[in-house]
Design a protein around this motif. Structure first.
Motif, PDB file in Angstrom:
ATOM      1  N   ASN A   1       0.791  -1.021   0.063  1.00 15.47           N
ATOM      2  CA  ASN A   1       0.324  -0.168   0.345  1.00 15.47           C
ATOM      3  C   ASN A   1       0.614   1.147  -0.124  1.00 15.47           C
ATOM      4  O   ASN A   1       1.913   1.336   0.772  1.00 15.47           O
TER       5      ASN A   1
ATOM      6  N   SER B   1      -5.512   2.561  -0.982  1.00 14.85           N
ATOM      7  CA  SER B   1      -6.857   2.500  -0.448  1.00 14.85           C
ATOM      8  C   SER B   1      -7.789   3.344  -0.362  1.00 14.85           C
ATOM      9  O   SER B   1      -7.217   4.533  -1.514  1.00 14.85           O
TER      10      SER B   1
ATOM     11  N   GLY C   1      -6.663   6.265   0.689  1.00 15.31           N
ATOM     12  CA  GLY C   1      -4.999   6.541   0.331  1.00 15.31           C
ATOM     13  C   GLY C   1      -4.967   7.262  -0.302  1.00 15.31           C
ATOM     14  O   GLY C   1      -4.801   8.815  -0.380  1.00 15.31           O
TER      15      GLY C   1
ATOM     16  N   ASP D   1      -6.944  -0.704  -4.535  1.00 15.03           N
ATOM     17  CA  ASP D   1      -7.058  -2.142  -2.556  1.00 15.03           C
ATOM     18  C   ASP D   1      -8.597  -1.375  -1.801  1.00 15.03           C
ATOM     19  O   ASP D   1      -9.072  -0.426  -1.483  1.00 15.03           O
ATOM     20  N   HIS D   2      -9.201  -2.877  -1.910  1.00 13.84           N
ATOM     21  CA  HIS D   2     -10.992  -2.938  -1.232  1.00 13.84           C
ATOM     22  C   HIS D   2     -11.551  -1.648  -1.775  1.00 13.84           C
ATOM     23  O   HIS D   2     -11.932  -0.548  -0.843  1.00 13.84           O
TER      24      HIS D   2
ATOM     25  N   HIS E   1      -6.504  -7.585   9.397  1.00 16.74           N
ATOM     26  CA  HIS E   1      -5.412  -6.284   9.251  1.00 16.74           C
ATOM     27  C   HIS E   1      -5.185  -5.510  10.107  1.00 16.74           C
ATOM     28  O   HIS E   1      -5.217  -5.653  11.834  1.00 16.74           O
TER      29      HIS E   1
ATOM     30  N   ASP F   1       0.429  -3.859   4.736  1.00 10.49           N
ATOM     31  CA  ASP F   1       0.844  -2.477   4.688  1.00 10.49           C
ATOM     32  C   ASP F   1       0.989  -1.969   6.182  1.00 10.49           C
ATOM     33  O   ASP F   1       2.149  -0.996   6.250  1.00 10.49           O
TER      34      ASP F   1
ATOM     35  N   ARG G   1       4.325   0.409   7.322  1.00 17.06           N
ATOM     36  CA  ARG G   1       3.982   1.444   8.354  1.00 17.06           C
ATOM     37  C   ARG G   1       4.802   1.606   9.650  1.00 17.06           C
ATOM     38  O   ARG G   1       5.326   2.938  10.203  1.00 17.06           O
TER      39      ARG G   1
END
Ligand code: G3H
Ligand code: 13P
Ligand code: ZN
Ligand code: NA
Length: 283
Positions: free
Chosen positions: A23, A49, A52, A81-82, A179, A231, A235
């Motif tokens: 991501n 996402s 994002g 994504d999603h 997640h 992801d 991060r």
């Protein structure tokens, strides 16, 4: 080079390895992903996402990823994504994305099939590949019982019906990952994965893969996972390096001197994943 998602994942499915889908939402994360792919000679999927997109702006993040992908020597797909909103999926197609996820997994099966099928028709007409989800991959913060967790997992028969009726290119399945960072160790349902792979024989996607132990990742890849979403681990690498750097140097103020080392820390984590997934050298 910028390529479609299925171009990358069909090869992974045939040869039995997985490609990392990382991501991004800014310049530095995108650079970290592309540099990691170049240095390990890995194909890669760069995904954004809905959150994002909101953060970076669809035109801006599309331009950043597309420009870097076109210049790269390794195959790169730009993936939504999603995508829970049909219109967002359409906007990505308009902005030159090469892969989209229609995530209607919260809807009843028939409705999930209906919207996914429509997206597949439109996206395929434009040469774009499609991911969908069956079962429910939640977050580690969701407080659910063991029974609820079991009920959220992908049913193999439903997955087969879904794949046949929608013509989806690759499918995200719920086999026990979540997640975000895990509290304990996640327990993956490998029997379920094996069964689904045998029945569907298409590329399968593992979400929530940050924090999953290396041995479990290797086993999932050996049983047919071909796209692995990461992801949180990126991060956390970013935040760790940032805290450490600012703690050690109270004078630094140039964003490049701060974000540059953070970018390198993210790149290292991404390279390790590419090697672990078996994608290194496959470009
Ligand atoms: O699936 C979730 C991804 O990690 C994206 O998270 O919605 O915070 O951008 P986000
Ligand atoms: P993690 O944040 O657990 O890596 O999950 C990422 C993901 O599944 C994105 O779709
Ligand atoms: Zn996910
Ligand atoms: Na996770």
């Amino acid at each position: 080079m910028l390529v479609t998602g299925i171009e990358i994942l069909e090869k992974a499915h045939k040869e039995g390895y997985a490609v990392g889908a990382f991501n991004t939402s800014n310049l530095e994360i995108t650079q970290a992903i592309v540099e990691a792919a170049e240095e390990t000679k890995s194909p890669v999927i760069i995904q954004v996402s809905e959150g994002g997109l909101k953060y970076a702006g669809i035109e801006t993040i599309s331009a950043i990823v597309r420009t870097m992908a076109e210049k790269a020597s390794v195959p790169i797909a730009l993936h939504l994504d999603h995508g829970t909103d049909f219109n967002t999926v359409m906007k990505c197609l308009r902005n030159g994305w090469t892969s989209v996820m229609m995530d209607a997994s919260k809807l009843p099966l028939e409705e999930n099939i209906k919207v996914t099928k429509t997206v597949v028709q439109i996206a395929h007409g434009m040469g774009v590949s499609v991911e969908a989800e069956i079962g429910k991959i939640g977050g580690t913060e969701d407080n659910i019982t063991v029974d609820e967790r079991e009920a959220a997992m992908t049913d193999p028969q439903e997955a087969l019906k879904f794949a046949k009726e929608t013509g989806v290119d690759y499918l995200a399945i719920a086999i026990g990952t979540a997640h975000g960072p895990y509290k304990g160790e996640p327990k993956l349902d490998f029997d379920r994965l094996k069964k689904i792979k045998e029945m569907l024989n298409i590329p399968l996607v593992l979400h929530g893969a940050s924090g999953v132990p290396e041995e479990a990742i290797k086993k999932a890849v050996s049983l047919g996972i071909n796209k692995i979403n990461i992801d949180t681990d990126i991060r956390q690498a970013f935040a760790r390096r940032l805290r450490d750097l600012l703690e050690k140097d109270s004078e630094v103020y140039d964003p490049r001197k701060i974000l540059g080392p953070c970018r390198d820390a993210m790149k290292e984590v991404i390279k390790q994943k590419m090697i672990l997934f078996g994608a290194a050298g496959k470009a």
